[in-house]
Write an enzyme that holds these catalytic residues in place. Structure first.
Site, PDB file in Angstrom:
ATOM      1  N   LYS A  69       0.817  -1.188   0.000  1.00 30.26           N
ATOM      2  CA  LYS A  69       0.000   0.000   0.000  1.00 30.26           C
ATOM      3  C   LYS A  69       0.867   1.260   0.000  1.00 30.26           C
ATOM      4  O   LYS A  69       0.425   2.322  -0.415  1.00 30.26           O
ATOM      5  CB  LYS A  69      -0.888   0.037   1.259  1.00 30.26           C
ATOM      6  CG  LYS A  69      -1.877  -1.076   1.386  1.00 30.26           C
ATOM      7  CD  LYS A  69      -2.609  -0.908   2.744  1.00 30.26           C
ATOM      8  CE  LYS A  69      -3.562  -2.051   3.012  1.00 30.26           C
ATOM      9  NZ  LYS A  69      -4.138  -1.950   4.350  1.00 30.26           N
ATOM     10  N   ILE A 130       9.508   2.801  -0.787  1.00 30.93           N
ATOM     11  CA  ILE A 130      10.746   2.840  -0.028  1.00 30.93           C
ATOM     12  C   ILE A 130      11.526   1.544  -0.203  1.00 30.93           C
ATOM     13  O   ILE A 130      10.946   0.471  -0.279  1.00 30.93           O
ATOM     14  CB  ILE A 130      10.448   3.104   1.466  1.00 30.93           C
ATOM     15  CG1 ILE A 130      11.731   3.362   2.245  1.00 30.93           C
ATOM     16  CG2 ILE A 130       9.648   1.982   2.115  1.00 30.93           C
ATOM     17  CD1 ILE A 130      11.498   4.030   3.584  1.00 30.93           C
ATOM     18  N   ILE A 131      12.845   1.689  -0.299  1.00 32.16           N
ATOM     19  CA  ILE A 131      13.692   0.501  -0.369  1.00 32.16           C
ATOM     20  C   ILE A 131      14.689   0.624   0.757  1.00 32.16           C
ATOM     21  O   ILE A 131      15.430   1.603   0.826  1.00 32.16           O
ATOM     22  CB  ILE A 131      14.388   0.410  -1.743  1.00 32.16           C
ATOM     23  CG1 ILE A 131      13.327   0.057  -2.799  1.00 32.16           C
ATOM     24  CG2 ILE A 131      15.499  -0.638  -1.716  1.00 32.16           C
ATOM     25  CD1 ILE A 131      13.822  -0.041  -4.208  1.00 32.16           C
ATOM     26  N   ASP A 132      14.659  -0.309   1.711  1.00 35.58           N
ATOM     27  CA  ASP A 132      15.684  -0.211   2.760  1.00 35.58           C
ATOM     28  C   ASP A 132      16.765  -1.260   2.558  1.00 35.58           C
ATOM     29  O   ASP A 132      17.822  -0.947   2.067  1.00 35.58           O
ATOM     30  CB  ASP A 132      15.098  -0.119   4.181  1.00 35.58           C
ATOM     31  CG  ASP A 132      14.188  -1.270   4.566  1.00 35.58           C
ATOM     32  OD1 ASP A 132      13.900  -2.121   3.717  1.00 35.58           O
ATOM     33  OD2 ASP A 132      13.780  -1.306   5.735  1.00 35.58           O
ATOM     34  N   LYS A 160      17.076   3.820   1.608  1.00 32.85           N
ATOM     35  CA  LYS A 160      17.756   4.026   2.892  1.00 32.85           C
ATOM     36  C   LYS A 160      19.233   3.646   2.810  1.00 32.85           C
ATOM     37  O   LYS A 160      19.576   2.650   2.183  1.00 32.85           O
ATOM     38  CB  LYS A 160      17.086   3.180   3.967  1.00 32.85           C
ATOM     39  CG  LYS A 160      15.843   3.806   4.514  1.00 32.85           C
ATOM     40  CD  LYS A 160      15.405   3.106   5.786  1.00 32.85           C
ATOM     41  CE  LYS A 160      13.998   3.556   6.148  1.00 32.85           C
ATOM     42  NZ  LYS A 160      13.429   2.733   7.213  1.00 32.85           N
TER      43      LYS A 160
HETATM   44  N1  HPA Z   1       8.623   3.501   7.027  1.00 37.02           N
HETATM   45  C1  HPA Z   1       7.544   2.777   6.649  1.00 37.02           C
HETATM   46  N2  HPA Z   1       7.644   1.572   6.085  1.00 37.02           N
HETATM   47  C2  HPA Z   1       8.893   1.087   5.877  1.00 37.02           C
HETATM   48  C3  HPA Z   1      10.040   1.797   6.246  1.00 37.02           C
HETATM   49  C4  HPA Z   1       9.904   3.073   6.852  1.00 37.02           C
HETATM   50  O1  HPA Z   1      10.879   3.772   7.223  1.00 37.02           O
HETATM   51  N3  HPA Z   1      11.120   1.013   5.905  1.00 37.02           N
HETATM   52  C5  HPA Z   1      10.597  -0.107   5.337  1.00 37.02           C
HETATM   53  N4  HPA Z   1       9.251  -0.095   5.331  1.00 37.02           N
END
Ligand code: HPA
Ligand code: MG
Length: 212
Positions: A69, A130-132, A160
């Site tokens: 989402k 977002i990609i962490d 990130k």
């Molecule tokens: N925020 C929200 N969802 C996420 C994040 C974040 O920093 N990192 C990975 N999913």
């Protein structure tokens, strides 16, 4: 895959802005620490990403795949900018859209398990919020391979900087951010804060209040 996608780099020392300088929904007032990336800046950067994507995609038909989402705001705004370019320039790219849902987070931690739901016409441009670590994205790309797409390009609003990264870098990036948990602009903490325009840093009180 691009190795040096240019983007706005937000340094480790960046603290963002005082909440009182912006309009924040009252129900979140004590659940947030700071405004980290104001909504206007998100949109301005997204406008430019749209132009870069259009330039790179040439005349290819695009299947724009939204990762739900968390990606829905970014996806909708990015597509609006691409549509504006399609309307106003000599070149235009035909587009269809599709949606997929991935879930891997509980509280502010990855569960390590990735659930994939939906998507029937998977191919070209993948829009992610977002990609962490990049683990989820690698799993998704593996899945997309089964559909033999001509080309897959990934655009992520945030990436990130983290030691946990598996080294994955998307083709287009909005902002590179430190390894902190952020919410807003459809990014959630246990489903809360999606209804917040700015990308913000959650407070300890907020984490506690919405903990599962
Ligand atoms: N925020 C929200 N969802 C996420 C994040 C974040 O920093 N990192 C990975 N999913
Ligand atoms: Mg989430």
């Amino acid at each position: 895959m691009a190795t040096d996608s240019p983007c706005i780099v937000i340094g480790d020392e960046e603290r963002g802005y005082d909440l009182d300088l912006f309009c924040i929904p009252k129900h979140y007032a004590s659940d947030l620490e700071r405004v980290y990336i104001p909504h206007g800046l998100i949109l301005d950067r997204t406008e430019r990403l749209a132009r870069d994507i259009m330039r790179d995609m040439g005349g290819h038909h695009i299947v724009a795949l939204c990762v739900l989402k968390g990606g829905y705001k970014f996806f909708a705004d990015l597509l609006d900018y691409i549509k504006a370019l399609n309307r106003n320039s000599d070149r235009s790219i035909p587009m269809t859209v599709d949606f997929i849902r991935l879930k891997s987070y509980c509280n502010d931690q990855s569960t390590g398990e990735i659930k994939v739901i939906g998507g029937d016409d998977l191919s070209t441009l993948t829009g992610k919020d977002i990609i962490d670590t990049g683990k989820t994205m690698k799993t998704l790309l593996q899945l997309l391979k089964q559909y033999n797409p001509k080309m897959v390009k990934v655009v992520s609003l945030l990436v990130k900087r983290t030691e946990r990264s598996v080294g994955y870098r998307p083709d287009f990036i909005g902002f590179e951010v430190p390894d902190i948990f952020v919410v807003g602009y459809a990014l959630d903490y246990n489903e809360y804060f999606r209804d917040l325009n700015h990308i913000c840093v959650i407070s300890e009180k907020g984490k506690e209040k919405y903990k599962e």
